[in-house]
Design a protein around this motif. Sequence first.
Motif, PDB file in Angstrom:
ATOM      1  N   GLY A 129      39.837 -64.243 -18.252  1.00  0.00           N
ATOM      2  CA  GLY A 129      41.053 -63.684 -17.680  1.00  0.00           C
ATOM      3  C   GLY A 129      42.036 -63.236 -18.738  1.00  0.00           C
ATOM      4  N   GLN A 130      42.113 -63.998 -19.813  1.00  0.00           N
ATOM      5  CA  GLN A 130      43.033 -63.659 -20.907  1.00  0.00           C
ATOM      6  C   GLN A 130      42.596 -62.378 -21.616  1.00  0.00           C
ATOM      7  N   ALA A 131      41.298 -62.243 -21.854  1.00  0.00           N
ATOM      8  CA  ALA A 131      40.786 -61.040 -22.516  1.00  0.00           C
ATOM      9  C   ALA A 131      40.996 -59.809 -21.640  1.00  0.00           C
ATOM     10  N   HIS A 132      40.794 -59.967 -20.349  1.00  0.00           N
ATOM     11  CA  HIS A 132      40.878 -58.832 -19.433  1.00  0.00           C
ATOM     12  C   HIS A 132      42.296 -58.302 -19.243  1.00  0.00           C
ATOM     13  N   GLU A 133      43.288 -59.053 -19.685  1.00  0.00           N
ATOM     14  CA  GLU A 133      44.668 -58.584 -19.567  1.00  0.00           C
ATOM     15  C   GLU A 133      44.995 -57.492 -20.586  1.00  0.00           C
ATOM     16  N   LYS A 134      44.143 -57.341 -21.591  1.00  0.00           N
ATOM     17  CA  LYS A 134      44.437 -56.408 -22.676  1.00  0.00           C
ATOM     18  C   LYS A 134      43.729 -55.073 -22.487  1.00  0.00           C
ATOM     19  N   ILE A 135      44.475 -53.984 -22.692  1.00  0.00           N
ATOM     20  CA  ILE A 135      43.908 -52.644 -22.696  1.00  0.00           C
ATOM     21  C   ILE A 135      43.746 -52.215 -24.159  1.00  0.00           C
ATOM     22  N   LEU A 136      42.568 -51.771 -24.523  1.00  0.00           N
ATOM     23  CA  LEU A 136      42.268 -51.395 -25.896  1.00  0.00           C
ATOM     24  C   LEU A 136      42.889 -50.037 -26.240  1.00  0.00           C
ATOM     25  N   PRO A 137      42.985 -49.705 -27.535  1.00  0.00           N
ATOM     26  CA  PRO A 137      43.591 -48.437 -27.949  1.00  0.00           C
ATOM     27  C   PRO A 137      42.946 -47.199 -27.328  1.00  0.00           C
ATOM     28  N   ASN A 138      41.651 -47.275 -26.978  1.00  0.00           N
ATOM     29  CA  ASN A 138      40.983 -46.114 -26.382  1.00  0.00           C
ATOM     30  C   ASN A 138      41.225 -45.996 -24.880  1.00  0.00           C
ATOM     31  N   GLY A 139      42.042 -46.915 -24.328  1.00  0.00           N
ATOM     32  CA  GLY A 139      42.373 -46.854 -22.910  1.00  0.00           C
ATOM     33  C   GLY A 139      41.466 -47.672 -22.019  1.00  0.00           C
ATOM     34  N   GLU A 140      40.417 -48.251 -22.595  1.00  0.00           N
ATOM     35  CA  GLU A 140      39.510 -49.078 -21.804  1.00  0.00           C
ATOM     36  C   GLU A 140      39.952 -50.540 -21.853  1.00  0.00           C
ATOM     37  N   ARG A 141      39.633 -51.260 -20.792  1.00  0.00           N
ATOM     38  CA  ARG A 141      39.994 -52.674 -20.741  1.00  0.00           C
ATOM     39  C   ARG A 141      39.071 -53.491 -21.637  1.00  0.00           C
ATOM     40  N   LYS A 142      39.632 -54.509 -22.244  1.00  0.00           N
ATOM     41  CA  LYS A 142      38.847 -55.401 -23.086  1.00  0.00           C
ATOM     42  C   LYS A 142      37.879 -56.205 -22.246  1.00  0.00           C
ATOM     43  N   GLY A 143      36.650 -56.354 -22.701  1.00  0.00           N
ATOM     44  CA  GLY A 143      35.653 -57.156 -22.004  1.00  0.00           C
ATOM     45  C   GLY A 143      35.596 -58.567 -22.542  1.00  0.00           C
ATOM     46  N   PHE A 144      34.695 -59.368 -21.987  1.00  0.00           N
ATOM     47  CA  PHE A 144      34.549 -60.753 -22.440  1.00  0.00           C
ATOM     48  C   PHE A 144      33.087 -61.155 -22.403  1.00  0.00           C
ATOM     49  N   PHE A 145      32.651 -61.843 -23.446  1.00  0.00           N
ATOM     50  CA  PHE A 145      31.256 -62.276 -23.552  1.00  0.00           C
ATOM     51  C   PHE A 145      31.163 -63.790 -23.380  1.00  0.00           C
ATOM     52  N   VAL A 146      30.355 -64.232 -22.434  1.00  0.00           N
ATOM     53  CA  VAL A 146      30.073 -65.654 -22.234  1.00  0.00           C
ATOM     54  C   VAL A 146      28.712 -65.943 -22.856  1.00  0.00           C
ATOM     55  N   GLY A 147      28.705 -66.718 -23.926  1.00  0.00           N
ATOM     56  CA  GLY A 147      27.463 -67.000 -24.636  1.00  0.00           C
ATOM     57  C   GLY A 147      27.017 -68.447 -24.527  1.00  0.00           C
ATOM     58  N   ASP A 148      27.472 -69.139 -23.493  1.00  0.00           N
ATOM     59  CA  ASP A 148      27.115 -70.558 -23.344  1.00  0.00           C
ATOM     60  C   ASP A 148      25.606 -70.730 -23.168  1.00  0.00           C
ATOM     61  N   GLY A 149      25.109 -71.850 -23.646  1.00  0.00           N
ATOM     62  CA  GLY A 149      23.682 -72.120 -23.581  1.00  0.00           C
ATOM     63  C   GLY A 149      23.235 -72.579 -22.197  1.00  0.00           C
TER      64      GLY A 149
END
Length: 225
Positions: free
Chosen positions: A37-57
Motif C-alpha cells: 500500500g505504501q509503494a502504491h501511493e507513489k507515482i513515478l516520474p514517467n507518470g506510472e504508479r510504483k509497483g511492489f514485489f512480494v518475494g516471500d518464500g
Amino acid sequence: MSATDPPEPRYTPNLPQHLIATGKLSDAQLEAITYAGQAHEKILPNGERKGFFVGDGTGVGKGREISGIIMDNMRRGRKKAVWMSVTGKLINDATRDWTAIGGEKSDIFDLSKTKLSGSVHGSKGILFTTYSTLGSGMTADAGGNLKLKEGKAKSRLDQIVTWLGADFDGVVVFDETHKLANAISTKGKRGATQASRAGLAGVELQKRLPKARIVYVSATGATRV
C-alpha cells in the motif's frame, strides 16, 4: 538484502480488526500488505504508479498477502481487481485464501468462462486468469512486438482492459510472476531467444494501465543478475 533496513512504515491498511485479532493475517503477511500500500501511493516520474514485489518464500502465505492487498483496496472503493496465475486450477487456491479472510466466494470469477467474443460484465469483483490466457489471440513478431492474430477482432488483453477501464487504479496481481520471464529477446551461448508471448502481454497490460496498483509475487524472483 537481510542486512538492509526496510523503509519506515507510514501506510495503514484498511482491514477488519478481527483479521489481526484472530491471527488470520500474520505479522509477516501484514508487513507485505502495508508496504504494498505504501509503494502504491507513489507515482513515478514517467507518470506510472510504483509497483511492489512480494518475494516471500514458500510457507509464508502469499495467497493471503494477495487477498489482504486486494481487500484493503476494495474497502477503499476500488472494487475491481485482477489475479493472474499459472493455471486455471489455482482459482481454487485463490478462492480459499480470499474467503479465509472474509471475502465472498462469488467475488472471484474465471475469465475463461467468458467468451472472447463477449464482454466481461459486473461492476466489481476479482477477475482470475492465467498467463497463457492473457496472451491468447495475439502473436509476437521477430521484433518483439505483439499483434492480433489474423482473423481476430480482439484479444483477451483487450477484454480485460475494456472491463477495467483505461483509468483503472485498482490492483493487478501477477502471481508466480517469474512466468513473465523473457519479456525481451536475449542472446545466449546457444543463440538468440525470442521474447515470450506471455511476457510481452504482461508488459503490454501494464502499459495500458499506468495507474494500476501492480503486485508481483514470486518466491523465485531472479535466477541471475
